[in-house]
Design an enzyme around this catalytic site. Structure first.
Site, mmCIF file in Angstrom:
data_model
loop_
_atom_site.group_PDB
_atom_site.id
_atom_site.type_symbol
_atom_site.label_atom_id
_atom_site.label_comp_id
_atom_site.label_asym_id
_atom_site.label_seq_id
_atom_site.Cartn_x
_atom_site.Cartn_y
_atom_site.Cartn_z
ATOM 1 N N ASP A 1 1.086 -1.223 0.077
ATOM 2 C CA ASP A 1 -0.024 0.017 -0.044
ATOM 3 C C ASP A 1 0.731 1.337 0.009
ATOM 4 O OD1 ASP A 1 -3.006 0.942 0.653
ATOM 5 O OD2 ASP A 1 -1.520 2.152 1.602
ATOM 6 N N ILE A 2 0.847 2.393 -1.148
ATOM 7 C CA ILE A 2 1.602 3.313 -1.106
ATOM 8 C C ILE A 2 0.931 4.276 0.142
ATOM 9 C CG2 ILE A 2 1.898 5.599 -2.390
ATOM 10 C CD1 ILE A 2 1.737 3.639 -4.750
ATOM 11 N N ASN B 1 -2.346 13.087 -4.332
ATOM 12 C CA ASN B 1 -3.736 13.481 -5.234
ATOM 13 C C ASN B 1 -4.024 15.032 -4.819
ATOM 14 O OD1 ASN B 1 -3.975 11.108 -6.995
ATOM 15 N ND2 ASN B 1 -5.250 10.116 -5.507
ATOM 16 N N TYR C 1 8.995 -14.846 -12.780
ATOM 17 C CA TYR C 1 7.825 -15.742 -12.497
ATOM 18 C C TYR C 1 6.942 -15.508 -11.368
ATOM 19 C CZ TYR C 1 10.932 -18.154 -9.545
ATOM 20 O OH TYR C 1 12.006 -18.359 -8.495
ATOM 21 N N GLU D 1 -4.688 2.382 -4.456
ATOM 22 C CA GLU D 1 -3.121 2.288 -4.261
ATOM 23 C C GLU D 1 -2.648 1.018 -3.701
ATOM 24 O OE1 GLU D 1 -4.843 4.755 -0.865
ATOM 25 O OE2 GLU D 1 -5.433 4.405 -2.758
#
Length: 516
Positions: free
Chosen positions: A384-385, A392, A418, A427
């Site tokens: 999670d950013i 924003n 892989y 996000e």
């Protein structure tokens, strides 16, 4: 020679080789015919056959129905799907579970393949009509030629002679004429008799009885007449895939689809395009192994090439073969490109260009099953950013979109080829790490966290820095099986701990009960 049809009927219905439905299917049909039957009683009945119940739950949880939540119990499945879909699924699995006996000469593999093509075609055709249940017509298409199976099982010697006499014939009516002459009963009538003995619904009985001759139905039920027409057309559509003269089958299907159902050419072409994928999808869900289905366009192209080659000289034949091959290769490339575009629209997140949530769910299912088979490890990272809303709010949503894309590109350089990287939502992102234990997964997570912390993302001349919190969860499938949602929940709990501890953290979640 006079043939006593009653003797043949008696032989068929009393034969020890007559295919029978599983006991739970027979009981369920009886139970459903009783007006006061509750959904709970039906669920309890289906649950008695663990194999059939498991198959039904598997299909109910697939994209065949695309329900948002997981259905874990038969009571839940019956409640959500309803009585008729459960009955149809049960009959489908029961019918497709009937297997050949070694003494028979009948081509059972071809029969199952053709039956599935008819079922898929009936479902797609029904989807073009208003107020028409696609699943009801799938089972009607699947069962329509069950009489051929009945003949092959109960009177194999007599039926073998019929097959030899009608070999190469593409006309079902001609085949029934031979059956009538030699047996006094057609496979449509035999299928009707056995289906009636099984207690199948009236709609299925009439679909079996009149599937080759819809005009012979003299009843006044318009809905039933439409079902018969759909099943008849499904048989014609299936002939395109299995006939030696697919161009004739294609022409007849289009003619009859306009005549019987009033379908316009655009709708007819749409049906034929959808049938190919529906056959392969249905085969997958119902556990039937068949070769990949060619598109109608490919089949007709090949048929047209064969017809043209008949009138060519040897040199002309070689030239035309080369030309046809190039055309087919071009068509294959175009189809591959279109399929790739469609796959991207279905499985790729359009903003970031990585896999989307739906694709993640499918991959996690697959990797869990593989890990169970290998009795190995499978780890999951939930990322999670941190404070993304501030990005924003301060720089604008376009800058936020840029950061999401840049974050994905940067993170992709850290993980293995892989490993599976997907957008979970907003996000939040997720990474599936096959064959990776909790320690190695935490190491990967820390590399990602450190790498992102050191990055400077420049948008419109403005430098933006971000951090990421990561939750790490792992399942050791040697000790016990782990449900998909359980593993996701562990990773989510770990991410919560990382956030609560101040963000820009890696946190593990490894339950005590499976600690080695």
């Amino acid at each position: 020679m006079t043939v006593d049809a009653s003797d043949i009927r008696s032989t068929i219905l009393s034969s020890s080789d007559l295919p029978t439905l599983p006991e739970v299917a027979t009981k369920l049909l009886t139970l459903m015919s009783e007006e006061e039957t509750s959904l709970g009683e039906i669920a309890d009945m289906v649950a008695q056959d663990l194999s059939l119940a498991a198959k039904i739950l598997r299909v109910a949880n697939s994209s065949y129905y695309s329900f948002p939540g997981q259905i874990k119990s038969m009571h839940r499945a019956v409640s959500i799907l309803g009585i008729n879909p459960i009955r149809n699924l049960l009959l489908s699995f029961s019918f497709l579970s009937l297997r050949e006996k070694k003494k028979l000469q009948f081509d059972f593999s071809h029969f199952w393949e053709c039956s599935l093509a008819r079922a898929a075609a009936a479902k797609v055709i029904a989807g073009q009509l208003p107020d028409t249940d696609k699943e009801e017509h799938f089972i009607a298409g699947l069962l329509q030629n069950i009489g051929q199976l009945i003949f092959a099982c109960t009177i194999p010697g007599k039926y073998e002679k019929i097959l030899q006499e009608t070999a190469g014939s593409q006309n079902a009516i001609n085949q029934e004429h031979v059956e009538q002459r030699q047996l006094g009963i057609t496979h449509s009538e035999a299928g009707y008799e056995v289906a009636k003995k099984w207690g199948l619904p009236e709609m299925l009985l009439h679909a079996i009885r009149f599937h080759h001759a819809p005009m012979a139905y003299e009843g006044k039920d318009a809905q039933l007449a439409r079902t018969i027409n759909i099943v008849f057309l499904a048989d014609l559509a299936a002939d395109i895939f299995h006939s030696e003269t697919p161009e004739r089958a294609h022409s007849r299907f289009r003619e009859k689809a306009m005549e019987l159902l009033g379908l316009e050419m655009l709708a007819i072409n749409d049906v034929l395009e959808q049938v190919t994928s529906e056959i392969d999808t249905s085969a997958q869900y119902f556990g039937l192994t068949i070769p990949p289905t060619k598109s109608v366009m490919e089949i007709l192209q090949e048929a047209n090439a064969r017809l043209n080659l008949l009138s060519l000289s040897y040199e002309e034949m070689n030239r035309e073969l080369l030309k046809s091959k190039m055309q087919l290769e071009k068509l294959t490339a175009e189809l591959k490109e279109k399929n790739s575009m469609l796959q991207n629209l279905t499985n790729i997140d359009q903003l970031t260009g990585i896999a989307n949530h739906r694709s993640f769910q499918d991959v996690l299912d697959h990797e869990l099953n593989r890990a169970v088979g290998n009795k190995g490890h499978l780890s999951l990272l939930l990322l999670d950013i941190d404070l993304f809303k501030q990005v924003n709010d301060i720089y604008g949503h376009l800058a936020g979109d840029f950061i999401l894309r840049a974050f994905c590109r940067s993170t992709s350089t850290i993980i293995r080829n892989y490993d599976f990287f997907a957008r979970y939502g907003g996000e939040e992102f997720v990474i599936v790490l096959p064959d990776t234990d909790i320690d190695n997964a935490a190491t990967v997570a820390e590399k990602i966290r450190s790498h992102i912390e050191q990055q400077v993302f420049t948008y419109s001349g403005i430098d933006i820095r971000i951090t990421v919190s990561i939750g790490v969860a792992s399942a050791c499938l040697l000790d016990r099986n782990v449900e998909k949602n359980t593993l996701i929940g562990w990773a989510d709990n770990a991410l919560y701990q990382a956030k609560r501890s101040g963000r820009n953290r890696v946190s593990r979640f490894f339950p005590e009960e499976i600690t080695r």
